[in-house]
Write an enzyme that holds these catalytic residues in place. Structure first.
Site, mmCIF file in Angstrom:
data_model
loop_
_atom_site.group_PDB
_atom_site.id
_atom_site.type_symbol
_atom_site.label_atom_id
_atom_site.label_comp_id
_atom_site.label_asym_id
_atom_site.label_seq_id
_atom_site.Cartn_x
_atom_site.Cartn_y
_atom_site.Cartn_z
ATOM 1 N N GLU A 154 27.577 -115.737 23.166
ATOM 2 C CA GLU A 154 26.918 -116.284 24.362
ATOM 3 C C GLU A 154 25.864 -117.331 23.999
ATOM 4 O O GLU A 154 25.703 -118.324 24.717
ATOM 5 C CB GLU A 154 26.307 -115.141 25.180
ATOM 6 C CG GLU A 154 27.392 -114.277 25.823
ATOM 7 C CD GLU A 154 26.852 -113.076 26.583
ATOM 8 O OE1 GLU A 154 25.621 -112.876 26.649
ATOM 9 O OE2 GLU A 154 27.683 -112.323 27.133
ATOM 10 N N ASN B 74 20.585 -109.371 40.690
ATOM 11 C CA ASN B 74 19.872 -108.454 39.795
ATOM 12 C C ASN B 74 19.058 -109.183 38.730
ATOM 13 O O ASN B 74 18.883 -108.699 37.621
ATOM 14 C CB ASN B 74 20.853 -107.447 39.192
ATOM 15 C CG ASN B 74 21.940 -108.122 38.374
ATOM 16 O OD1 ASN B 74 21.948 -109.331 38.210
ATOM 17 N ND2 ASN B 74 22.856 -107.318 37.850
ATOM 18 N N HIS C 87 20.862 -112.030 33.560
ATOM 19 C CA HIS C 87 21.926 -111.609 32.648
ATOM 20 C C HIS C 87 21.299 -111.419 31.278
ATOM 21 O O HIS C 87 20.430 -112.192 30.887
ATOM 22 C CB HIS C 87 23.010 -112.690 32.554
ATOM 23 C CG HIS C 87 23.907 -112.460 31.374
ATOM 24 N ND1 HIS C 87 24.961 -111.571 31.412
ATOM 25 C CD2 HIS C 87 23.871 -112.939 30.092
ATOM 26 C CE1 HIS C 87 25.545 -111.541 30.226
ATOM 27 N NE2 HIS C 87 24.895 -112.352 29.405
ATOM 28 N N TYR D 233 32.166 -114.496 32.456
ATOM 29 C CA TYR D 233 32.474 -113.254 33.178
ATOM 30 C C TYR D 233 33.971 -112.949 33.117
ATOM 31 O O TYR D 233 34.546 -112.441 34.086
ATOM 32 C CB TYR D 233 31.996 -113.358 34.628
ATOM 33 C CG TYR D 233 30.490 -113.205 34.791
ATOM 34 C CD1 TYR D 233 29.778 -112.257 34.065
ATOM 35 C CD2 TYR D 233 29.777 -113.985 35.706
ATOM 36 C CE1 TYR D 233 28.397 -112.107 34.217
ATOM 37 C CE2 TYR D 233 28.395 -113.836 35.866
ATOM 38 C CZ TYR D 233 27.719 -112.891 35.116
ATOM 39 O OH TYR D 233 26.359 -112.734 35.274
ATOM 40 N N LYS E 62 18.841 -115.651 36.820
ATOM 41 C CA LYS E 62 19.851 -115.928 37.849
ATOM 42 C C LYS E 62 19.232 -116.615 39.075
ATOM 43 O O LYS E 62 18.003 -116.624 39.244
ATOM 44 C CB LYS E 62 20.519 -114.615 38.253
ATOM 45 C CG LYS E 62 21.314 -113.958 37.121
ATOM 46 C CD LYS E 62 22.080 -112.757 37.629
ATOM 47 C CE LYS E 62 22.873 -112.094 36.511
ATOM 48 N NZ LYS E 62 23.745 -111.013 37.014
#
Ligand code: ADP
Length: 139
Positions: free
Chosen positions: A128, A114, A117, A51, A11
């Site tokens: 994905e 965080n 993913h 998402y 990220k």
């Protein structure tokens, strides 16, 4: 144990803070192999698909802004039991609750920033990987 593939996104916070190499080293040290990699800028459409389970949540616009704030690195990792093992290496969503020694516990800041993913099931991993990579981009 089954040989699995899983989809990782490094990220914006991971790249901005210069942790990509250390995060990849954690995966490689755990015996996971890189089968695909690319850098890309996420779009509204891609994020709405990725998402979809969060679009009604109050923090969704903030996630979109964050995930578009700079390009991300997408990875396909392969290994035995890869989906669950990568989730264990990451720790829980909220970095503040993640144990030291996990990727989020060591490099994350909070729930949104965080680090990574990672696919949460083998079914989602298959979807994905196809979302981010064409067949010829996975080796
Ligand atoms: P995970 O990434 O651990 O599978 P989710 O699928 O529930 O977690 O959420 C996707 C992403 O949305 C999280 O990784 C995080 O960046 C963000 N997010 C989740 N919950 C929150 C929250 N309560 N506040 C802010 N951001 C959140």
């Amino acid at each position: 144990m089954p040989l699995e593939r899983t989809l990782i996104l490094l990220k914006p916070d991971c790249l901005e803070r210069g942790h990509a190499g250390q995060v990849l080293a954690r995966f490689e040290s755990a015996g996971l192999a890189v089968r695909g990699t690319k850098m890309l800028r996420l779009t509204d459409a891609l994020l709405a698909e990725h998402y979809a389970h969060l679009t009604s949540r109050p923090f969704y616009p903030e996630i979109v802004q964050f995930m578009k704030s700079r390009p991300v690195v997408a990875l396909v990792l392969e290994g035995e039991n890869a989906v669950a093992r990568v989730r264990d290496l990451l720790g829980p969503t909220d970095s503040k609750k993640a144990a030291k020694g996990t990727i989020r516990g060591d490099f994350g800041q909070e729930s949104m920033r965080n680090v990574c993913h990672a696919s949460d099931s083998t079914d989602n991993a298959a979807l994905e990987v196809q979302r981010f990579f064409s067949a010829s981009e996975v080796f």
